[in-house]
Motif scaffolding. Structure first.
Motif, PDB file in Angstrom:
ATOM      1  N   SER A  33       1.222  -1.107   0.263  1.00  0.00           N
ATOM      2  CA  SER A  33       0.027  -0.241   0.184  1.00  0.00           C
ATOM      3  C   SER A  33       0.822   1.012  -0.059  1.00  0.00           C
ATOM      4  O   SER A  33       0.428   2.286  -1.275  1.00  0.00           O
ATOM      5  N   THR A  55       2.213   1.299  -2.889  1.00  0.00           N
ATOM      6  CA  THR A  55       1.607   2.040  -4.491  1.00  0.00           C
ATOM      7  C   THR A  55       1.573   3.550  -4.233  1.00  0.00           C
ATOM      8  O   THR A  55       1.367   4.868  -4.757  1.00  0.00           O
ATOM      9  N   THR A  69      -6.074   3.632  -1.545  1.00  0.00           N
ATOM     10  CA  THR A  69      -5.011   2.339  -0.275  1.00  0.00           C
ATOM     11  C   THR A  69      -5.960   1.578   0.526  1.00  0.00           C
ATOM     12  O   THR A  69      -5.962   0.182   0.265  1.00  0.00           O
ATOM     13  N   LEU A 110      -7.975  -1.811   0.879  1.00  0.00           N
ATOM     14  CA  LEU A 110      -7.584  -2.847   1.709  1.00  0.00           C
ATOM     15  C   LEU A 110      -8.880  -2.849   3.369  1.00  0.00           C
ATOM     16  O   LEU A 110      -9.254  -3.775   3.330  1.00  0.00           O
ATOM     17  N   ARG A 157      -8.220  -6.631   1.099  1.00  0.00           N
ATOM     18  CA  ARG A 157      -6.518  -6.279   1.260  1.00  0.00           C
ATOM     19  C   ARG A 157      -6.133  -6.763   0.035  1.00  0.00           C
ATOM     20  O   ARG A 157      -5.703  -6.226  -0.442  1.00  0.00           O
ATOM     21  N   ILE A 160      -4.545  -4.465  -3.320  1.00  0.00           N
ATOM     22  CA  ILE A 160      -3.774  -3.631  -3.176  1.00  0.00           C
ATOM     23  C   ILE A 160      -2.821  -4.350  -4.148  1.00  0.00           C
ATOM     24  O   ILE A 160      -2.274  -3.906  -4.386  1.00  0.00           O
TER      25      ILE A 160
END
Length: 302
Positions: free
Chosen positions: A20, A23, A58, A62, A66, A69
């Motif tokens: 995450s 990202t 993000t 999640l 989850r 991601i």
């Protein structure tokens, strides 16, 4: 409703949170290219806002499920890798954008110049001599060769930032091309020769400071900028009109971001009656470079 997350191990939670973060880091500056400039006083916070949006995105993935991601990270990383081969927004742009945020908010000082422009504007306005007349006669932004040259090189650099800064990136691209390709050549010791922008382009981008100023002013004006030439003791240089204080802050942010190697430590400018002008001389590596001296004798505008 989100799927129960309790089945994931501690390591899996750590790994997904790490993805995450990885990202958010490239996604935020990429989103920032399409956001308007956001200023709070002297602070430029649009990248902070982009980071918050990317973070919330993000976290939403999640929260929903989850493992979502993972494809999000692959998509963002894959786009940047693909861009490495196409010359678009790359990993280097990501680094530059974060450096620009830090430099713009904490690392660059403004240096307003106090000179004859501020104290004796009437003297500047009425000062007319051979140099002023000679330069003004040679500035021509309607020449087709000058216009085509300017359009071509206004898209050489920074096109990926056009959605954010608009025409500013065209001016900065053209400035960069002229600065990197202009070669200083002295005039005759007995006579001062003022070359038109067409002549300078055709002779291989060679000339002295007044030829450079005529070239820069003609080219910039041909793509919509407002320019002037400032005559100082022993030198002439062009200045770009930025506009109001807010417009100047936007220009400043763009310069810090796009000319960040090495980082811009100070930006020099003139301001009078709420109008801001920034140095576009070839003597500095970025717009807003240090003025050679403050002995201003004349202004030349069309």
């Amino acid at each position: 409703m989100p799927i129960d997350q309790s089945k994931y191990t501690t390591f899996q939670h750590f790994l997904l949170n790490l993805l995450s973060l990885l990202t958010v880091l490239p996604l935020a500056p990429y989103l920032n290219r399409f956001m308007p400039v956001i200023q709070v006083g002297a602070w430029h916070i649009d990248l902070f806002v982009s980071i918050l949006i990317a973070f919330l995105f993000t976290r939403l993935l999640l929260w929903i499920f989850r493992p979502l991601i993972i494809p999000a990270f692959v998509l963002v990383a894959g786009a940047l890798i693909f861009n490495q081969f196409t010359g678009r927004y790359t990993f280097q742009n990501v680094v530059n954008d974060y450096q620009g945020m830090v430099q713009g908010n904490w690392g660059t000082k403004d240096s307003k110049q106090l000179d004859i422009l501020s104290f004796y504007p009437r003297k500047v306005e009425t000062y007319v001599d051979k140099t002023v007349r000679g330069i003004r006669e040679k500035v021509n932004y309607n020449d087709s060769l000058v216009r085509n040259f300017s359009v071509k090189h206004s898209v050489d650099y920074y096109d990926e930032y056009f959605p954010k800064y608009g025409r500013i990136v065209r001016y900065l691209s053209l400035y960069r091309y002229i600065r990197e390709n202009f070669k200083y050549v002295n005039d005759s010791q007995r006579d001062e020769y003022f070359a038109t922008a067409r002549e300078t382009i055709q002779n291989g981008m060679g000339g002295d400071c007044d030829d450079h100023s005529i070239l820069m002013m003609s080219c910039m004006e041909s793509i919509g900028a407002r320019m002037r030439i400032v005559l100082i003791r022993g030198h002439a240089y062009p200045e770009l009109y930025c506009g109001s204080k807010d417009d100047f802050e936007t220009m400043k942010q763009a310069i810090i971001l796009l000319f960040n190697n090495p980082p811009v430590k100070e930006l020099y400018y003139h301001e009078m009656n709420g109008e801001y002008w920034i140095n576009m001389d070839y003597t500095a590596r970025n717009p807003g470079g240090r003025y050679l001296n403050n002995k201003v004798y004349a202004l030349i505008e069309l």
